[in-house]
Scaffold this motif. Structure first.
Motif, mmCIF file in Angstrom:
data_model
loop_
_atom_site.group_PDB
_atom_site.id
_atom_site.type_symbol
_atom_site.label_atom_id
_atom_site.label_comp_id
_atom_site.label_asym_id
_atom_site.label_seq_id
_atom_site.Cartn_x
_atom_site.Cartn_y
_atom_site.Cartn_z
ATOM 1 N N ILE A 1 84.578 79.422 62.193
ATOM 2 C CA ILE A 1 82.842 79.619 62.348
ATOM 3 C C ILE A 1 82.995 81.501 62.828
ATOM 4 C CG2 ILE A 1 82.784 79.071 64.764
ATOM 5 C CD1 ILE A 1 79.931 78.025 64.024
ATOM 6 N N SER B 1 83.964 74.060 70.787
ATOM 7 C CA SER B 1 84.648 73.905 69.335
ATOM 8 C C SER B 1 84.344 72.559 68.825
ATOM 9 C CB SER B 1 85.836 74.259 69.361
ATOM 10 O OG SER B 1 86.955 73.283 70.274
ATOM 11 N N TRP C 1 81.175 72.422 66.331
ATOM 12 C CA TRP C 1 81.038 73.051 65.158
ATOM 13 C C TRP C 1 81.144 72.545 63.843
ATOM 14 C CZ3 TRP C 1 84.622 77.320 67.688
ATOM 15 C CH2 TRP C 1 83.878 78.061 68.963
ATOM 16 N N ASP D 1 77.983 72.509 62.342
ATOM 17 C CA ASP D 1 77.296 73.937 62.322
ATOM 18 C C ASP D 1 77.212 74.277 60.860
ATOM 19 O OD1 ASP D 1 76.443 76.581 62.325
ATOM 20 O OD2 ASP D 1 76.972 76.184 64.537
ATOM 21 N N ASP D 2 76.179 74.677 60.385
ATOM 22 C CA ASP D 2 76.033 75.157 58.971
ATOM 23 C C ASP D 2 76.417 76.511 58.702
ATOM 24 O OD1 ASP D 2 74.755 72.978 57.980
ATOM 25 O OD2 ASP D 2 72.584 73.689 58.446
ATOM 26 N N ARG D 3 76.997 77.347 59.883
ATOM 27 C CA ARG D 3 77.642 78.476 59.738
ATOM 28 C C ARG D 3 79.111 78.344 59.394
ATOM 29 N NH1 ARG D 3 75.419 80.878 65.363
ATOM 30 N NH2 ARG D 3 76.068 78.772 65.836
ATOM 31 N N LYS D 4 79.705 77.342 59.475
ATOM 32 C CA LYS D 4 81.180 76.922 59.334
ATOM 33 C C LYS D 4 81.615 77.393 57.991
ATOM 34 C CE LYS D 4 81.385 72.101 58.128
ATOM 35 N NZ LYS D 4 79.699 72.019 58.088
ATOM 36 N N LEU E 1 86.676 85.463 63.069
ATOM 37 C CA LEU E 1 86.347 84.011 62.729
ATOM 38 C C LEU E 1 87.275 83.250 63.783
ATOM 39 C CD1 LEU E 1 87.059 83.727 58.888
ATOM 40 C CD2 LEU E 1 84.785 83.619 59.897
#
Length: 165
Positions: free
Chosen positions: A88, A19, A22, A25-28, A126
């Protein structure tokens, strides 16, 4: 506290989740607004394409130099990361672990017990990893939320592992 969470059990590739990385990370997703959004969730590829198009249009119109507004936008994004609460989606990690064909459920192992979900429900999770810009140290390292927001105020906390059954 350990920030590494394994996905184990009936999977082709047991993997570990960290974690701590993250935030980049663009997916957050932003938890302060995620459950309030009434809009339909947008495809990640479509969102990326729109962002690249905006950037390309800006470069064509204004040149490759960064105008003051872009500097302000970068500062705003940095502040958002330093003060935001983020999660995420769990589905890409579960997909990468490749559950076996006979796998039907996932057990979320916590410090105090377990929570069982079928694999379809697991794809709608999530993983919260940040609150007010800080890692979840006291009851973390992650919190688990349902995408529909039904456990928004009472997420699954103290998660230690995900075990595919």
């Amino acid at each position: 506290m350990e920030s590494i969470i394994p996905i184990k059990g009936k999977v082709k590739f047991p993997i570990t989740l960290d974690s701590g990385v993250w935030i980049f990370d663009d997916r957050k997703v932003d938890l302060t607004t995620y459950f309030d959004d009434t809009d339909e969730k947008v495809d990640a590829l479509e969102e990326y394409t729109k962002a690249v198009s905006r950037h390309w249009s800006r470069e064509i119109q204004e040149g490759a130099t960064y105008p003051p507004t872009l500097k302000t936008e970068k500062k705003f994004e940095k502040e958002k990361i330093l003060n935001g609460s983020f999660a995420i989606p769990f589905a890409p990690f579960l997909k990468n672990a490749e559950p076996m064909k006979d796998a039907t459920s996932i057990i979320i192992e916590t410090k105090t017990g377990t929570h069982s979900l079928d694999l379809d429900q697991a794809n709608q999770l999530l993983i919260g990893f940040s609150k007010d810009g800080k890692p979840l140290r006291d009851d973390g390292p992650i919190h688990v939320y349902y995408m529909d927001g039904s456990n928004r105020s009472q997420p699954i906390t103290d998660v230690r592992a995900f075990c595919v059954k």
